[in-house]
Scaffold this motif. Structure first.
Motif, PDB file in Angstrom:
ATOM      1  N   THR A   4       0.749  -1.239   0.207  1.00  0.00           N
ATOM      2  CA  THR A   4       0.009   0.057  -0.007  1.00  0.00           C
ATOM      3  C   THR A   4       0.915   1.463   0.159  1.00  0.00           C
ATOM      4  O   THR A   4       1.743   1.470   0.659  1.00  0.00           O
ATOM      5  N   CYS A   5       0.613   2.133  -0.947  1.00  0.00           N
ATOM      6  CA  CYS A   5       1.486   3.559  -0.901  1.00  0.00           C
ATOM      7  C   CYS A   5       0.965   4.348   0.167  1.00  0.00           C
ATOM      8  O   CYS A   5      -0.161   4.706   0.281  1.00  0.00           O
ATOM      9  N   PRO A   6       2.140   4.717   0.934  1.00  0.00           N
ATOM     10  CA  PRO A   6       1.483   5.532   2.187  1.00  0.00           C
ATOM     11  C   PRO A   6       1.151   7.013   1.704  1.00  0.00           C
ATOM     12  O   PRO A   6       0.734   7.757   2.668  1.00  0.00           O
ATOM     13  N   GLU A   7       1.298   7.283   0.546  1.00  0.00           N
ATOM     14  CA  GLU A   7       1.130   8.830   0.120  1.00  0.00           C
ATOM     15  C   GLU A   7      -0.262   8.773  -0.614  1.00  0.00           C
ATOM     16  O   GLU A   7      -0.967   9.780  -0.309  1.00  0.00           O
ATOM     17  N   CYS A   8      -0.584   7.819  -1.317  1.00  0.00           N
ATOM     18  CA  CYS A   8      -1.963   8.004  -2.043  1.00  0.00           C
ATOM     19  C   CYS A   8      -2.982   6.890  -1.705  1.00  0.00           C
ATOM     20  O   CYS A   8      -4.326   6.734  -2.399  1.00  0.00           O
ATOM     21  N   ALA A   9      -2.376   5.740  -0.870  1.00  0.00           N
ATOM     22  CA  ALA A   9      -3.187   4.729  -0.211  1.00  0.00           C
ATOM     23  C   ALA A   9      -3.529   3.767  -1.373  1.00  0.00           C
ATOM     24  O   ALA A   9      -4.292   2.796  -1.165  1.00  0.00           O
ATOM     25  N   PRO A  24       8.829   2.810  -7.553  1.00  0.00           N
ATOM     26  CA  PRO A  24       7.725   3.847  -8.057  1.00  0.00           C
ATOM     27  C   PRO A  24       6.145   3.309  -7.714  1.00  0.00           C
ATOM     28  O   PRO A  24       6.011   2.045  -8.124  1.00  0.00           O
ATOM     29  N   CYS A  25       5.451   4.272  -7.125  1.00  0.00           N
ATOM     30  CA  CYS A  25       4.037   3.817  -6.997  1.00  0.00           C
ATOM     31  C   CYS A  25       3.306   3.896  -8.469  1.00  0.00           C
ATOM     32  O   CYS A  25       3.602   5.035  -9.151  1.00  0.00           O
ATOM     33  N   PRO A  26       2.726   3.207  -8.743  1.00  0.00           N
ATOM     34  CA  PRO A  26       2.249   2.836 -10.103  1.00  0.00           C
ATOM     35  C   PRO A  26       0.993   3.924 -10.523  1.00  0.00           C
ATOM     36  O   PRO A  26       0.873   4.318 -11.211  1.00  0.00           O
ATOM     37  N   GLU A  27       0.446   4.490  -9.003  1.00  0.00           N
ATOM     38  CA  GLU A  27      -0.799   5.424  -9.189  1.00  0.00           C
ATOM     39  C   GLU A  27      -0.359   6.706  -9.066  1.00  0.00           C
ATOM     40  O   GLU A  27      -0.456   7.532  -9.965  1.00  0.00           O
ATOM     41  N   CYS A  28       0.398   7.239  -8.151  1.00  0.00           N
ATOM     42  CA  CYS A  28       0.840   8.265  -7.917  1.00  0.00           C
ATOM     43  C   CYS A  28       2.024   8.884  -8.261  1.00  0.00           C
ATOM     44  O   CYS A  28       2.650   9.938  -8.470  1.00  0.00           O
ATOM     45  N   GLY A  29       3.058   7.815  -8.434  1.00  0.00           N
ATOM     46  CA  GLY A  29       4.290   8.047  -9.114  1.00  0.00           C
ATOM     47  C   GLY A  29       5.497   8.352  -7.925  1.00  0.00           C
ATOM     48  O   GLY A  29       6.730   8.533  -8.224  1.00  0.00           O
ATOM     49  N   VAL A  30       5.082   8.435  -6.592  1.00  0.00           N
ATOM     50  CA  VAL A  30       5.895   8.744  -5.662  1.00  0.00           C
ATOM     51  C   VAL A  30       7.035   7.502  -5.667  1.00  0.00           C
ATOM     52  O   VAL A  30       6.674   6.614  -5.618  1.00  0.00           O
ATOM     53  N   GLU A  31       8.268   7.934  -5.185  1.00  0.00           N
ATOM     54  CA  GLU A  31       9.314   6.823  -5.005  1.00  0.00           C
ATOM     55  C   GLU A  31       9.108   6.124  -3.650  1.00  0.00           C
ATOM     56  O   GLU A  31       8.926   6.955  -2.794  1.00  0.00           O
TER      57      GLU A  31
END
Ligand SMILES: [Zn+2]
Lengths: 54, 314
Positions: A4-9, A24-31
């Motif tokens: 789970t991405c902590p930035e965009c969930a 990289p998060c496939p949804e929001c792109g954050v590393e």
């Protein structure tokens, strides 16, 4: 395995990752840094140039 | 149909909550992620920024951009095209010094504060304020650092001075530390809506947060209120507050409050957009795309926005 991405969930599939790897998060792109590989735990990868000795 | 943009670097949880709350209220909002285009050199609402072809083209722009220098230029560019904006007011366009100055001028209780422009000045400030103290870099993206004793103060300040090439020594030094004795209130449209702390014993701290938001002309802002022996003070503000874990103060979540404000602002704008002359579809708004465009159109758009901001708290 999902993480789970902590930035965009966003939840997304991860396989064969190792602790310390940057993905990289496939949804929001954050590393993201793989804090733990099994079970997968993700944290924001440290930004470069942000260490001022705090 | 009104165009609503959420200005952001990426869609995080907060931005997704905003888009969902707007959709629930019947408004389609799109993320506005800036392109690589350079921006005009204006970040203050007055004098008006020139209209800018590369800027966001929306009726309403919600500022959620993490990098404040670029965010300030982008909202100025957006206002120049006639868009309303939901932002943190002076905290959206200024730095911690600008905000501390405005809050002090408005009589909002603040901790004892010095502005340090060099490592020597910072050390002198801590010596005069006593320990513990806190170093708050002028740029909002840089986190505050508690200075618990002289050794920590010297280490942190000198480290910043050397690694930061001097620029990072520009900071506020505030008496005390806020760790463990502060809450961040999210103030939306003049109302304290949510907090990251526990239940409030009374309305003093939330009201102080609302007062700070008013003094800054902010429509959406996080206000950190710290308890001191002299009562609550406004410790810091967050121009782009996180609110995914914030506890609603009166049942209404932050995103819902922002959506309600968006509807109010769009309704207030609607008469402006009625064509006054069939040959001139949008006479009030400045045409986009002229870096040195006609000042009158821009000035009217800007003044409308300022009036709107005043009316917000009237
Ligand atoms: Zn993400």
């Amino acid at each position: 395995m999902t993480g789970t991405c902590p930035e965009c969930a966003a939840e997304f599939e991860l396989s064969g990752v190792e602790q310390g790897e940057i993905v990289p998060c496939p949804e929001c792109g954050v590393e993201l840094e793989v804090l733990n590989a099994n079970p997968v735990q993700l944290g924001l990868a440290p930004e470069e140039g942000e260490d001022w000795g705090e | 149909m009104a165009t609503v943009g959420v200005l952001c670097g990426r869609m995080r949880v907060e931005e997704k909550l905003l888009v969902a709350a707007l959709a629930e209220a019947g408004v389609v909002a799109e993320p506005v992620v800036p392109t690589g285009l350079p921006l005009p050199p204006s970040r203050h609402p007055l004098p008006p920024a020139p209209a800018f072809a590369g800027g966001p083209q929306t009726d309403l722009l919600i500022d959620r951009f993490p990098e404040r220098a670029a965010g300030a230029a982008l909202i100025a560019a957006s206002r120049a095209t006639g868009s309303a904006t939901i932002d943190a007011g002076l905290a959206a366009t200024g730095d911690r010094l600008t905000v501390a100055t405005a809050l002090a001028a408005a009589g909002v209780p603040r901790p004892n504060t010095h502005f340090a422009w060099s490592a020597e000045a910072a050390l002198a400030a801590v010596a005069s304020l006593g320990y513990p103290a806190t170093l708050l870099p002028l740029a909002y993206r840089s986190a505050a650092t508690p200075l618990l004793d002289i050794d920590a103060a010297e280490a942190v300040i000198e480290h910043r001075a050397v690694l930061g090439n001097g620029v990072e020594t520009l900071a506020l030094v505030q008496a005390g530390v806020a760790v463990g004795c502060s809450s961040c209130f999210v103030v939306v449209d003049g109302e304290p809506v949510a907090s990251d702390g526990g239940p409030e014993p009374d309305a003093v701290a939330p009201n102080l947060a609302a007062r700070a938001a008013h003094a800054l002309g902010a429509r959406l802002i996080g206000v950190v209120v710290a308890e001191t022996t002299h009562g609550p003070v406004v410790w810091d503000v967050q121009p782009v507050p996180e609110f995914r874990h914030a506890r609603p103060l009166s049942g209404r979540p932050v995103a819902e409050a922002v959506a309600a404000m968006a509807i109010r602002l769009l309704k207030a704008r609607a008469p402006q957009q009625e064509p006054m002359d069939p040959h001139d579809p949008r006479p009030v708004l400045a045409p986009a795309g002229h870096l040195n465009g006609h000042g009158n159109g821009n000035l009217r758009a800007e003044a409308g926005e300022v009036r709107d901001g005043v009316a917000l708290f009237a």
